[in-house]
Scaffold this motif. Structure first.
Motif, mmCIF file in Angstrom:
data_model
loop_
_atom_site.group_PDB
_atom_site.id
_atom_site.type_symbol
_atom_site.label_atom_id
_atom_site.label_comp_id
_atom_site.label_asym_id
_atom_site.label_seq_id
_atom_site.Cartn_x
_atom_site.Cartn_y
_atom_site.Cartn_z
ATOM 1 N N UNK A 130 12.623 4.277 38.019
ATOM 2 C CA UNK A 130 13.017 4.812 39.317
ATOM 3 C C UNK A 130 13.553 6.205 39.093
ATOM 4 N N UNK A 131 12.888 7.209 39.637
ATOM 5 C CA UNK A 131 13.317 8.583 39.393
ATOM 6 C C UNK A 131 12.670 9.499 40.418
ATOM 7 N N UNK A 132 13.166 10.738 40.444
ATOM 8 C CA UNK A 132 12.640 11.705 41.401
ATOM 9 C C UNK A 132 11.395 12.387 40.855
ATOM 10 N N UNK A 178 13.210 5.900 30.734
ATOM 11 C CA UNK A 178 13.371 7.146 31.482
ATOM 12 C C UNK A 178 12.677 8.258 30.713
ATOM 13 N N UNK A 179 12.140 9.210 31.442
ATOM 14 C CA UNK A 179 11.458 10.346 30.818
ATOM 15 C C UNK A 179 12.075 11.624 31.395
ATOM 16 N N UNK A 180 11.881 12.763 30.733
ATOM 17 C CA UNK A 180 12.478 14.006 31.244
ATOM 18 C C UNK A 180 11.882 14.406 32.598
ATOM 19 N N UNK A 222 7.478 20.414 36.466
ATOM 20 C CA UNK A 222 8.206 19.248 36.942
ATOM 21 C C UNK A 222 7.228 18.088 37.114
ATOM 22 N N UNK A 223 7.671 16.876 36.815
ATOM 23 C CA UNK A 223 6.762 15.735 36.924
ATOM 24 C C UNK A 223 6.315 15.552 38.374
ATOM 25 N N UNK A 224 5.068 15.140 38.515
ATOM 26 C CA UNK A 224 4.431 15.003 39.829
ATOM 27 C C UNK A 224 4.443 13.540 40.258
ATOM 28 N N UNK A 225 4.461 12.661 39.278
ATOM 29 C CA UNK A 225 4.631 11.229 39.533
ATOM 30 C C UNK A 225 5.240 10.621 38.284
ATOM 31 N N UNK A 273 14.455 17.780 25.046
ATOM 32 C CA UNK A 273 14.510 16.619 25.941
ATOM 33 C C UNK A 273 14.041 15.388 25.189
ATOM 34 N N UNK A 274 14.262 14.234 25.777
ATOM 35 C CA UNK A 274 13.852 13.001 25.119
ATOM 36 C C UNK A 274 13.535 11.951 26.172
#
Lengths: 521, 521
Positions: free
Chosen positions: A158-160, A99-101, A133-136, B68-69
């Motif tokens: 799996x994340x938003x 998982x990533x931020x 915010x992450x785009x992908x 964050x991590x």
């Protein structure tokens, strides 16, 4: 104070969020004032308004942000089921997960999405780092690999993700949506991991029972080689590629028009492209194109075609060639692909309706195309963009278009007679008489402690009818009913909600009996 | 151009992000220029810098945003295990789940967190709505209930929340972190849902095996009543409450000093509070305080004490009184609590170390206190703040301090000899000889199609040793080895990695054999 002094005060008060209309008018008379400038002014006024608006009570606008939605319990139940199917498949293929931020340093995302960078959500600078915010999930994955010097991993995530796109929520397009990615990073023998990605798509779409589907396959090198041998100038490859990408939404005539009128190709060149992009087939088509007089002139195209041929041999062993088509019109918009690309499309009637509706929207390159429920490809250069020494880590991956799948599953659930359960409660502890709260709490404790999923109404003296009604509504299959007589006899009346059958079960046997009766559920 | 005209040009170019040092200096000479003003200027320069900085290649700072991590596969495996335990408990108690967007309209969050509002992350205004990242899951839950006019729900929500706090990552405090909330909304008979929340905390902490713990309980009405009868002026209740909240971190002497020197209470009043807040007990203490000459003068306190008494009677039926303590020093910072409040604390030695370390940090009201792994309470007014007509929906809930629990579980895993598996692969399909890729792919397909979790190396001719090594490293229990002889005989050599035992299994029996041998795993 003279007029100029007056202006200066206003200009500065504007900076403090107190600007009136006057200086705005002044700004217009100044050359070099941009739309962005005006946006900024508007922002300040809105901010001011937000501050002022909260003095009154109940002045809230009760809504979620544009392009976002809440998931209610029913939607969550469907979502959980879909996720479980997908995660099980990823795990079956040996994937780990990371998982990533939700936000990254802005510069991490810069220069990765071309034109679409304008859709990135930035965080407000509140002192410190500039964040977006992450785009992908692909770019954060590449950043993760480079940062941790990982050269080998098979992971799902799996994340938003977030895109300030024009939401088309009726078509299942949101500004906040899930991505569901599986990627294999590492230096391996050609096409083996690539073939596994397609096997995974095949397994997931089959298990989810979404109806007929087809997985289109192509290769960036074949596209580029084709453009070269057709006479497209090098600097127009990308833009012509994005025109070809529209072929799943608009007709060849329109695509040709764009190539000729907007992108400046000659009719002849366009027609030659048109001939190739109409081709579909399997391994045979790859063989044929390897013999094609024109195509075989391109080394790149040949490398791509040989890989397609090898890919199909593995797909055959994986027993998935029934659904895979080598389709020269498949282009996919994202810049970072370097080899094989693919996209899975639902081909049944129900989905075609959606497709017609979507034709009214503007064609968009990066979004998954109409009917598309999965897509991906090989991107061997992305991790190198993050590595200080430019060390490459070859990657191939697939993204499941989970939001479309949710929509379809929701529609199915809506159409089906079967009710979607939002809890897993096996038994309701109820009483038919008054003053039995303590006994109900004692019994439900026994059940909880034994791992049984159980509920009790939070009322001292609930009516039996309302307890039974709750079971009907939320699909609870069993009711354990206590009464004075049952307590005296050391039994519980176990009622099957569906059949209304009732049977006395001794307290000692109750847990076993509940387990037995709900083990299939 | 005269000097004043010159300034005007500069002031406006500043607005366009091109400001030089000169106008900044000028701004200082202007009254009313604030720190926020300067921050804004800095932001513009940083933005400009970011734009300029991306021309060079590989100039990235390879890091995640401050506070964050990433979670690596090992951390994710632990996280999944903890989540499963918690979700199972929530489901056992009949909870549904919902999800809300990661950002809300800014105004939805405004006025809910008091002082801590400064820790909210805002999104940059890019035209459109003003948005903020969610600060907790409780306010979005209340917004969801009001927006959908829901008056009855038992739901859990596990998701990340965002606080621009000073991160103390060694102590498990991040700017992005999970919350894990369970709430019961609805008009019910007193203390039944409240008691279930405590039962849930008890179950989760017991199942996670975190060592000894204790759940402190108090009631906002008892605190307020106590302040009243001790002679604290009405307008100082909240501030004195937040001073009392520090008692788990600092000594009574320091708390008293703050009350007298900073908050202006008389020594006498402070001492009276001191007497009460040193009291701990169970139902007996509630009984005693109901008889207390002073305390019984407060209607509010009596209502709270009667509820505590009732709560303990239910906790007794739920069999959890062994861990629950009525503690008059428990205050909890958040403004929205209206009744019962509680907090679970780990009490074993291992945790005490962390607690000492944390004393050096500044005392903070809203963060879960040291050693605290769960907390919550009753908030009957929050939903009404969102309802256009102010209709109230009584709520009680609990939040599991999942990040602390992750840290503890990670430390445990680190200390343990047992390796954490990051995949669930049951069998590796391997070959001892060359040119068997096709056979390996065929076999692994059979296994995948039968639902077996299986892997194959992405090499044409991998060495047997490297295939076995991969199994050792990732804890794969079985290897299915193919060779010319096995293919001829229609068998597979099944090797148990741990014991090196090898046995020939016929192809027809292989799937059954693998299932049998991995069914306990």
């Amino acid at each position: 104070m003279n007029m100029l002094g007056m202006f200066c005060v206003r200009a500065c008060s504007g900076l403090l969020g107190l600007r009136t209309a006057t200086p705005l008018r002044f700004l217009h008379s100044f050359s070099g004032i941009t739309v962005a400038q005006i946006d900024e002014e508007v922002a300040k006024l809105l901010e001011l308004k937000a501050q002022l608006g909260n003095d009154g009570k109940h002045q809230f606008v009760l809504k979620t942000a544009k392009g976002t939605r809440d998931y209610n319990p029913k939607q969550m139940a469907i979502r959980e089921k879909v996720f479980n199917t997908i995660i099980n498949c990823f795990k079956r293929h040996g994937a780990e997960t990371i998982d990533t931020p939700v936000f990254e340093l802005k510069e991490t995302l810069t220069g990765k999405y071309g034109e679409d960078s304008k859709l990135i959500y930035d965080l407000k600078d509140q002192g410190g780092e500039l964040l977006s915010l992450r785009y992908d999930l692909t770019v954060p994955f590449a950043r993760y690999l480079a940062m941790n010097k990982i050269t080998n991993i098979k992971r799902y995530h799996i994340a938003k993700v977030y895109r300030r796109d024009n939401p088309a929520m009726t078509r299942g397009r949101y500004r906040e949506f899930y991505q569901c990615d599986f990627d294999i990073a590492g230096q391996y023998d050609a096409m083996i991991p690539d073939a596994e990605c397609l096997k995974i798509v095949h397994e997931i779409l089959s298990e989810l029972n979404l109806g007929e589907f087809c997985i289109k396959v192509n290769d960036r090198r074949i596209l580029d080689g084709m453009f070269a041998v057709c006479g497209v100038p090098d600097d127009k490859f990308r833009t012509i590629c994005s025109t070809v990408d529209k072929l799943d939404k608009v007709s060849w005539e329109d695509v040709k028009k764009e190539m000729v009128n907007e992108k400046g190709l000659s009719e002849e060149v366009a027609d030659q492209i048109g001939e190739y992009v109409s081709m579909q087939g399997g391994m045979d088509l790859a063989e044929r194109l390897l013999q094609d007089q024109k195509m075989s002139q391109s080394k790149q195209a040949c490398a791509g075609l040989q890989d397609i041929r090898l890919l199909f041999s593995y797909l055959h062993l994986f027993q998935v060639t029934d659904k895979v088509v080598f389709d020269l019109s498949l282009a996919r918009g994202l810049d970072y692909y370097t080899g094989i690309i693919y996209e899975a499309v639902l081909t049944q009637a129900g989905v075609a309706t959606v497709s017609t509706e979507a034709q009214n929207g503007p064609p968009e390159e990066e979004s998954v195309s109409v009917g598309s429920v999965a897509g991906g490809g090989r991107y061997d250069g992305l991790v190198g963009m993050f590595d200080p020494k430019g060390r490459k880590v070859p990657c191939v991956g697939v993204s499941i278009g989970i939001e479309r799948i949710f929509s379809i599953m929701e529609q199915k659930a809506e159409a089906s007679a079967e009710k979607v359960r939002t809890t897993e409660v096996q038994v309701m502890v109820a009483s038919a008489q008054k003053n039995l709260l303590e006994e109900r709490l004692k019994l439900v404790t026994e059940l909880w402690n034994a791992g049984i999923k159980a509920e009790v109404m939070y009322k001292k003296n609930p009516k039996l009818l309302s307890q039974l009604q709750h079971c009907e509504e939320s699909g609870i299959p069993l009711v354990a009913i206590l009464g004075e007589q049952e307590l005296k006899d050391g039994v519980v009346k176990l009622r099957v909600v569906a059949t209304r059958e009732e049977v006395d079960v001794s307290r000692a046997d109750l847990i076993g009996e509940i387990r037995k009766r709900t083990s299939e559920a």
